[in-house]
Design a protein around this motif. Structure first.
Motif, PDB file in Angstrom:
ATOM      1  N   SER A 120       0.862  -1.181   0.000  1.00  0.00           N
ATOM      2  CA  SER A 120       0.000   0.000   0.000  1.00  0.00           C
ATOM      3  C   SER A 120       0.897   1.230   0.000  1.00  0.00           C
ATOM      4  O   SER A 120       2.088   1.134   0.288  1.00  0.00           O
ATOM      5  N   LEU A 121       0.308   2.374  -0.347  1.00  0.00           N
ATOM      6  CA  LEU A 121       1.087   3.597  -0.440  1.00  0.00           C
ATOM      7  C   LEU A 121       0.209   4.775  -0.056  1.00  0.00           C
ATOM      8  O   LEU A 121      -0.960   4.838  -0.432  1.00  0.00           O
ATOM      9  N   SER A 122       0.767   5.715   0.703  1.00  0.00           N
ATOM     10  CA  SER A 122       0.054   6.957   0.981  1.00  0.00           C
ATOM     11  C   SER A 122       1.070   8.085   1.030  1.00  0.00           C
ATOM     12  O   SER A 122       2.233   7.882   1.357  1.00  0.00           O
ATOM     13  N   GLY A 123       0.612   9.259   0.651  1.00  0.00           N
ATOM     14  CA  GLY A 123       1.494  10.414   0.637  1.00  0.00           C
ATOM     15  C   GLY A 123       0.754  11.657   1.064  1.00  0.00           C
ATOM     16  O   GLY A 123      -0.461  11.773   0.882  1.00  0.00           O
ATOM     17  N   GLU A 124       1.482  12.588   1.659  1.00  0.00           N
ATOM     18  CA  GLU A 124       0.940  13.874   2.077  1.00  0.00           C
ATOM     19  C   GLU A 124       1.784  14.979   1.458  1.00  0.00           C
ATOM     20  O   GLU A 124       2.904  14.737   1.014  1.00  0.00           O
ATOM     21  N   LYS A 125       1.246  16.170   1.430  1.00  0.00           N
ATOM     22  CA  LYS A 125       1.948  17.325   0.870  1.00  0.00           C
ATOM     23  C   LYS A 125       2.496  17.007  -0.525  1.00  0.00           C
ATOM     24  O   LYS A 125       3.617  17.367  -0.867  1.00  0.00           O
ATOM     25  N   ILE A 126       1.692  16.304  -1.331  1.00  0.00           N
ATOM     26  CA  ILE A 126       2.179  15.812  -2.620  1.00  0.00           C
ATOM     27  C   ILE A 126       2.505  16.923  -3.602  1.00  0.00           C
ATOM     28  O   ILE A 126       3.202  16.679  -4.586  1.00  0.00           O
ATOM     29  N   LEU A 127       2.036  18.139  -3.358  1.00  0.00           N
ATOM     30  CA  LEU A 127       2.357  19.260  -4.231  1.00  0.00           C
ATOM     31  C   LEU A 127       3.535  20.076  -3.709  1.00  0.00           C
ATOM     32  O   LEU A 127       4.111  20.874  -4.436  1.00  0.00           O
ATOM     33  N   ASP A 128       3.894  19.895  -2.452  1.00  0.00           N
ATOM     34  CA  ASP A 128       4.966  20.683  -1.844  1.00  0.00           C
ATOM     35  C   ASP A 128       6.219  19.822  -1.644  1.00  0.00           C
ATOM     36  O   ASP A 128       7.141  19.885  -2.431  1.00  0.00           O
ATOM     37  N   THR A 129       6.238  19.076  -0.575  1.00  0.00           N
ATOM     38  CA  THR A 129       7.371  18.198  -0.251  1.00  0.00           C
ATOM     39  C   THR A 129       6.806  16.838   0.137  1.00  0.00           C
ATOM     40  O   THR A 129       6.539  16.574   1.308  1.00  0.00           O
ATOM     41  N   PRO A 130       6.593  15.970  -0.842  1.00  0.00           N
ATOM     42  CA  PRO A 130       5.845  14.741  -0.580  1.00  0.00           C
ATOM     43  C   PRO A 130       6.617  13.639   0.148  1.00  0.00           C
ATOM     44  O   PRO A 130       7.472  12.993  -0.439  1.00  0.00           O
ATOM     45  N   PRO A 131       6.316  13.437   1.441  1.00  0.00           N
ATOM     46  CA  PRO A 131       6.808  12.222   2.087  1.00  0.00           C
ATOM     47  C   PRO A 131       5.796  11.097   1.835  1.00  0.00           C
ATOM     48  O   PRO A 131       4.599  11.289   1.972  1.00  0.00           O
ATOM     49  N   PHE A 132       6.272   9.936   1.426  1.00  0.00           N
ATOM     50  CA  PHE A 132       5.394   8.797   1.178  1.00  0.00           C
ATOM     51  C   PHE A 132       5.662   7.715   2.194  1.00  0.00           C
ATOM     52  O   PHE A 132       6.798   7.500   2.617  1.00  0.00           O
ATOM     53  N   THR A 133       4.607   7.036   2.607  1.00  0.00           N
ATOM     54  CA  THR A 133       4.722   5.899   3.507  1.00  0.00           C
ATOM     55  C   THR A 133       3.947   4.747   2.889  1.00  0.00           C
ATOM     56  O   THR A 133       3.109   4.940   2.013  1.00  0.00           O
ATOM     57  N   GLY A 134       4.204   3.559   3.363  1.00  0.00           N
ATOM     58  CA  GLY A 134       3.479   2.415   2.842  1.00  0.00           C
ATOM     59  C   GLY A 134       3.960   1.133   3.473  1.00  0.00           C
ATOM     60  O   GLY A 134       4.757   1.137   4.414  1.00  0.00           O
ATOM     61  N   SER A 135       3.474   0.041   2.947  1.00  0.00           N
ATOM     62  CA  SER A 135       3.856  -1.272   3.446  1.00  0.00           C
ATOM     63  C   SER A 135       4.231  -2.171   2.268  1.00  0.00           C
ATOM     64  O   SER A 135       3.487  -3.068   1.899  1.00  0.00           O
ATOM     65  N   PRO A 136       5.387  -1.912   1.650  1.00  0.00           N
ATOM     66  CA  PRO A 136       5.774  -2.740   0.503  1.00  0.00           C
ATOM     67  C   PRO A 136       6.217  -4.133   0.929  1.00  0.00           C
ATOM     68  O   PRO A 136       6.803  -4.312   1.999  1.00  0.00           O
ATOM     69  N   GLN A 137       5.921  -5.090   0.104  1.00  0.00           N
ATOM     70  CA  GLN A 137       6.337  -6.475   0.311  1.00  0.00           C
ATOM     71  C   GLN A 137       7.056  -6.925  -0.952  1.00  0.00           C
ATOM     72  O   GLN A 137       6.590  -6.649  -2.046  1.00  0.00           O
ATOM     73  N   ARG A 138       8.175  -7.621  -0.820  1.00  0.00           N
ATOM     74  CA  ARG A 138       8.890  -8.128  -1.978  1.00  0.00           C
ATOM     75  C   ARG A 138       8.750  -9.637  -2.021  1.00  0.00           C
ATOM     76  O   ARG A 138       8.970 -10.312  -1.025  1.00  0.00           O
ATOM     77  N   ALA A 139       8.368 -10.136  -3.163  1.00  0.00           N
ATOM     78  CA  ALA A 139       8.281 -11.583  -3.350  1.00  0.00           C
ATOM     79  C   ALA A 139       9.698 -12.131  -3.470  1.00  0.00           C
ATOM     80  O   ALA A 139      10.621 -11.407  -3.851  1.00  0.00           O
ATOM     81  N   PRO A 140       9.896 -13.426  -3.147  1.00  0.00           N
ATOM     82  CA  PRO A 140      11.235 -14.011  -3.306  1.00  0.00           C
ATOM     83  C   PRO A 140      11.723 -13.840  -4.741  1.00  0.00           C
ATOM     84  O   PRO A 140      10.955 -13.933  -5.694  1.00  0.00           O
ATOM     85  N   LEU A 141      13.019 -13.591  -4.895  1.00  0.00           N
ATOM     86  CA  LEU A 141      13.600 -13.318  -6.198  1.00  0.00           C
ATOM     87  C   LEU A 141      14.729 -14.299  -6.474  1.00  0.00           C
ATOM     88  O   LEU A 141      15.633 -14.458  -5.660  1.00  0.00           O
ATOM     89  N   THR A 142      14.662 -14.963  -7.610  1.00  0.00           N
ATOM     90  CA  THR A 142      15.730 -15.848  -8.057  1.00  0.00           C
ATOM     91  C   THR A 142      16.417 -15.137  -9.218  1.00  0.00           C
ATOM     92  O   THR A 142      15.841 -14.986 -10.290  1.00  0.00           O
ATOM     93  N   LEU A 143      17.654 -14.704  -8.985  1.00  0.00           N
ATOM     94  CA  LEU A 143      18.365 -13.934 -10.000  1.00  0.00           C
ATOM     95  C   LEU A 143      18.621 -14.738 -11.274  1.00  0.00           C
ATOM     96  O   LEU A 143      18.629 -14.199 -12.366  1.00  0.00           O
ATOM     97  N   ARG A 144      18.829 -16.033 -11.154  1.00  0.00           N
ATOM     98  CA  ARG A 144      19.081 -16.860 -12.344  1.00  0.00           C
ATOM     99  C   ARG A 144      17.849 -16.941 -13.243  1.00  0.00           C
ATOM    100  O   ARG A 144      17.953 -17.217 -14.414  1.00  0.00           O
ATOM    101  N   ALA A 145      16.664 -16.671 -12.684  1.00  0.00           N
ATOM    102  CA  ALA A 145      15.438 -16.755 -13.482  1.00  0.00           C
ATOM    103  C   ALA A 145      15.367 -15.636 -14.498  1.00  0.00           C
ATOM    104  O   ALA A 145      14.656 -15.730 -15.482  1.00  0.00           O
ATOM    105  N   TRP A 146      16.132 -14.578 -14.289  1.00  0.00           N
ATOM    106  CA  TRP A 146      16.122 -13.474 -15.231  1.00  0.00           C
ATOM    107  C   TRP A 146      17.456 -13.362 -15.838  1.00  0.00           C
ATOM    108  O   TRP A 146      17.971 -13.207 -16.729  1.00  0.00           O
TER     109      TRP A 146
END
Length: 167
Positions: free
Chosen positions: A141-167
């Motif tokens: 998820s993502l949320s931001g405030e003061k997006i027209l002035d100085t936007p700090p963004f917060t959220g809850s990012p999740q990364r799926a497992p990554l296999t480098l050899r797959a790419w």
């Protein structure tokens, strides 16, 4: 009333501004070192609190020796001009980032079922999103405030497992 004319009914018309659709085909825009070419934009009929389809595609270069990418996006936008709030639904953007050194291109994709942008409150909220860059997958998820002035963004990012050899 004038002779022979019926009395006027007292009604109040409520203005409902509506904008006709917009279509831009194979255009070019430059701002500083940023150059967008093959710009295509289609916006359906826009009316208050009514969804309008939007389709956008372009290629861009960030300047000599900079990065190049293609972008294609679709969404639906529901404006509320009175409150300066805009609901974006079914947001999908994708493209391919070309590496300046000639390596493999990096495909990317971003999707969000809904994003709310409130210009009066200067806020942005996406309760859920997913993103991909090559084989790396993210969601959250993502949320931001003061997006027209100085936007700090917060959220809850999740990364799926990554296999480098797959790419």
């Amino acid at each position: 009333p004038a002779a022979g004319r019926p009395p006027r009914a007292h009604t109040t018309a409520v203005p409902r501004p509506t904008r006709c659709g917009i279509s831009v085909k194979d255009s070019h825009v430059s701002v500083g070192a940023f150059n967008a070419s093959h710009l295509n934009l289609d916006v359906g009929k826009v009316a208050p609190r009514q969804p309008a389809p939007v389709r956008l595609s372009f290629d861009f270069v960030t300047g000599p020796g900079g990065s190049q990418s293609s972008v294609a996006a679709t969404l639906s936008i529901t404006p509320d001009w009175q409150s300066q709030s805009y609901d974006l639904q079914a947001v999908t953007a994708s493209g391919e980032l070309q590496r300046p050194n000639g390596g493999n291109n990096l495909p990317w994709k971003f999707t969000a079922p809904a994003i709310n942008v409130d210009l009066t409150a200067q806020s942005l909220k996406a309760r859920a999103f997913s993103a991909e860059l090559a084989a790396a997958q993210f969601s959250g998820s993502l949320s931001g405030e003061k997006i027209l002035d100085t936007p700090p963004f917060t959220g809850s990012p999740q990364r799926a497992p990554l296999t480098l050899r797959a790419w």
